[in-house]
Design a protein around this motif. Structure first.
Motif, PDB file in Angstrom:
ATOM      1  N   SER A   1      11.263 -53.171 -22.467  1.00  0.00           N
ATOM      2  CA  SER A   1      10.984 -54.559 -22.816  1.00  0.00           C
ATOM      3  C   SER A   1      10.329 -54.689 -24.192  1.00  0.00           C
ATOM      4  O   SER A   1      10.265 -55.773 -24.754  1.00  0.00           O
ATOM      5  CB  SER A   1      10.071 -55.186 -21.770  1.00  0.00           C
ATOM      6  OG  SER A   1       8.850 -54.469 -21.679  1.00  0.00           O
ATOM      7  N   HIS A   2       9.828 -53.570 -24.735  1.00  0.00           N
ATOM      8  CA  HIS A   2       9.115 -53.619 -26.007  1.00  0.00           C
ATOM      9  C   HIS A   2      10.008 -53.146 -27.158  1.00  0.00           C
ATOM     10  O   HIS A   2      11.068 -52.549 -26.938  1.00  0.00           O
ATOM     11  CB  HIS A   2       7.872 -52.728 -25.933  1.00  0.00           C
ATOM     12  CG  HIS A   2       8.197 -51.264 -25.793  1.00  0.00           C
ATOM     13  ND1 HIS A   2       8.554 -50.708 -24.578  1.00  0.00           N
ATOM     14  CD2 HIS A   2       8.247 -50.257 -26.709  1.00  0.00           C
ATOM     15  CE1 HIS A   2       8.799 -49.413 -24.754  1.00  0.00           C
ATOM     16  NE2 HIS A   2       8.619 -49.128 -26.033  1.00  0.00           N
ATOM     17  N   ARG A   3       9.547 -53.419 -28.359  1.00  0.00           N
ATOM     18  CA  ARG A   3      10.210 -52.923 -29.560  1.00  0.00           C
ATOM     19  C   ARG A   3       9.431 -51.730 -30.101  1.00  0.00           C
ATOM     20  O   ARG A   3       8.205 -51.704 -30.030  1.00  0.00           O
ATOM     21  CB  ARG A   3      10.304 -54.011 -30.627  1.00  0.00           C
ATOM     22  CG  ARG A   3      11.189 -55.180 -30.213  1.00  0.00           C
ATOM     23  CD  ARG A   3      11.198 -56.277 -31.256  1.00  0.00           C
ATOM     24  NE  ARG A   3      11.805 -55.848 -32.508  1.00  0.00           N
ATOM     25  CZ  ARG A   3      13.121 -55.816 -32.741  1.00  0.00           C
ATOM     26  NH1 ARG A   3      13.970 -56.188 -31.786  1.00  0.00           N
ATOM     27  NH2 ARG A   3      13.599 -55.435 -33.902  1.00  0.00           N
ATOM     28  N   LYS A   4      10.120 -50.756 -30.619  1.00  0.00           N
ATOM     29  CA  LYS A   4       9.487 -49.552 -31.146  1.00  0.00           C
ATOM     30  C   LYS A   4       9.204 -49.722 -32.635  1.00  0.00           C
ATOM     31  O   LYS A   4      10.065 -50.150 -33.394  1.00  0.00           O
ATOM     32  CB  LYS A   4      10.399 -48.337 -30.932  1.00  0.00           C
ATOM     33  CG  LYS A   4       9.743 -47.004 -31.263  1.00  0.00           C
ATOM     34  CD  LYS A   4      10.612 -45.851 -30.808  1.00  0.00           C
ATOM     35  CE  LYS A   4       9.925 -44.510 -31.011  1.00  0.00           C
ATOM     36  NZ  LYS A   4      10.740 -43.401 -30.484  1.00  0.00           N
ATOM     37  N   HIS A   5       7.993 -49.393 -33.034  1.00  0.00           N
ATOM     38  CA  HIS A   5       7.573 -49.495 -34.437  1.00  0.00           C
ATOM     39  C   HIS A   5       7.340 -48.090 -34.975  1.00  0.00           C
ATOM     40  O   HIS A   5       6.538 -47.334 -34.424  1.00  0.00           O
ATOM     41  CB  HIS A   5       6.301 -50.331 -34.556  1.00  0.00           C
ATOM     42  CG  HIS A   5       5.853 -50.538 -35.965  1.00  0.00           C
ATOM     43  ND1 HIS A   5       4.560 -50.850 -36.300  1.00  0.00           N
ATOM     44  CD2 HIS A   5       6.528 -50.459 -37.151  1.00  0.00           C
ATOM     45  CE1 HIS A   5       4.444 -50.956 -37.602  1.00  0.00           C
ATOM     46  NE2 HIS A   5       5.622 -50.724 -38.142  1.00  0.00           N
ATOM     47  N   VAL A   6       8.047 -47.743 -36.051  1.00  0.00           N
ATOM     48  CA  VAL A   6       7.941 -46.409 -36.640  1.00  0.00           C
ATOM     49  C   VAL A   6       7.557 -46.536 -38.109  1.00  0.00           C
ATOM     50  O   VAL A   6       8.166 -47.312 -38.849  1.00  0.00           O
ATOM     51  CB  VAL A   6       9.275 -45.630 -36.541  1.00  0.00           C
ATOM     52  CG1 VAL A   6       9.066 -44.173 -36.976  1.00  0.00           C
ATOM     53  CG2 VAL A   6       9.841 -45.689 -35.138  1.00  0.00           C
ATOM     54  N   ARG A   7       6.545 -45.789 -38.525  1.00  0.00           N
ATOM     55  CA  ARG A   7       6.168 -45.717 -39.934  1.00  0.00           C
ATOM     56  C   ARG A   7       6.675 -44.398 -40.516  1.00  0.00           C
ATOM     57  O   ARG A   7       6.627 -43.352 -39.855  1.00  0.00           O
ATOM     58  CB  ARG A   7       4.655 -45.828 -40.101  1.00  0.00           C
ATOM     59  CG  ARG A   7       4.104 -47.201 -39.763  1.00  0.00           C
ATOM     60  CD  ARG A   7       2.595 -47.265 -39.949  1.00  0.00           C
ATOM     61  NE  ARG A   7       2.227 -47.034 -41.339  1.00  0.00           N
ATOM     62  CZ  ARG A   7       0.965 -46.974 -41.776  1.00  0.00           C
ATOM     63  NH1 ARG A   7      -0.038 -47.109 -40.902  1.00  0.00           N
ATOM     64  NH2 ARG A   7       0.693 -46.775 -43.042  1.00  0.00           N
TER      65      ARG A   7
END
Length: 300
Positions: free
Chosen positions: A74-80
């Protein structure tokens, strides 16, 4: 949250980047992975490159973040992401990866499995074209939380860190290691030297101190603080300095004069509002000594 890096190198004058193949997903992408609890983004990026490629890297300029929907979640993945220069390692695969391919940017663009990963590649290629990829980190550190002046009746330069300050100092070890910091210069004040001392011991580096970066030295001869910083910056290896709140605005303003946009704005803001105690500012210098990227890493 996840972090990763684009390992790069040059061969016969041509840029190459490293992609990984994950058999579980049968995809080609950049080395990346989830942050461990309490782990800094930069530390996670370096660790993931090591675990997935067997290569030791030093972080360079930050690259565009990536955010996307994870299948079945259900969430979005955040990658730096960061550009990462190879500093060592055997290249032996260690973790969920069965192949590493060194490719030209053109070949990498075709090989990548996800459109979203091409944004980081484009930024890296642009930096290489602008001679802003081959950089040297320089760290500016404000000392950790020290014992309040009202609770100390000896000379102020001897005032020690309090427990929180020591925790901040030990928290710097992996952060400074992620940038390959190899030379250390501190104010002669105890609270500054003790902020860098854990990293000096862990990295087996000498810790030089100077009165010029102390509050007392700055009050007497303010220009000497900037001169001491510039002399330390001139070395060929990544360096770090540690100083005090009253001294840092002059140091950061001087750095702003060396910076390109948007790093200049970050440095001007830091000079105006100062760094937090225990905070690290990373400036990336190109071969001409221009600052091409700036990051601020707050204390834990």
């Amino acid at each position: 949250a996840a972090a990763g890096a684009l390992p790069w190198r040059t061969r016969d004058g041509r840029l190459q980047v490293a992609l990984i193949h994950r058999p579980t997903y049968d995809d080609w992408s950049w080395p990346k992975g989830k942050l461990d609890p309490g782990e800094e983004w930069q530390v996670a990026a370096v660790r993931e490159v090591w675990e997935e490629t067997g290569l030791r890297v030093r972080l360079g300029i930050p690259l565009p973040d990536s955010e996307y929907k994870v299948a079945g979640a259900s969430h979005r993945k955040h990658v730096r992401y960061w550009a990462a220069e190879i500093t060592g390692g055997s290249g032996k695969l260690q973790h969920e990866v069965d192949a590493v391919a060194w490719l030209t940017p053109e070949a990498a663009r075709k090989r990548l499995s996800y459109d979203r990963d091409r944004e980081q590649l484009d930024a890296l290629v642009k930096a290489h074209r602008n001679k802003a990829l081959d950089v040297r980190p320089f760290a500016v550190v404000r000392h950790g939380k020290a014992l309040p002046r009202r609770k100390w009746d000896k000379d102020d330069w001897l005032r020690p860190l309090e427990p929180r300050g020591y925790r901040e100092a030990f928290g710097l070890v992996d952060v400074l290691r992620a940038y390959g910091i190899a030379r250390l210069l501190s104010s002669s004040a105890t609270r500054c030297a003790d902020t860098l001392r854990p990293y000096a011991k862990a990295a087996k580096l000498p810790l030089d101190t100077t009165y010029a970066l102390s509050e007392e030295g700055f009050e007497k001869r303010p220009k000497k603080a900037v001169a001491a910083m510039r002399k330390h910056m001139a070395g060929s290896r990544p360096g770090a300095i540690c100083s005090h709140g009253p001294v840092l605005p002059d140091l950061l303003s001087a750095l702003a004069g060396d910076a390109r946009k948007p790093g200049r704005a970050v440095l001007k803001d830091a000079a105006k509002n100062n760094l937090e105690k225990g905070e690290v500012l990373i400036a990336q210098l190109d071969r001409r000594g221009h600052i091409v990227a700036v990051e601020r890493i707050p204390p834990d």
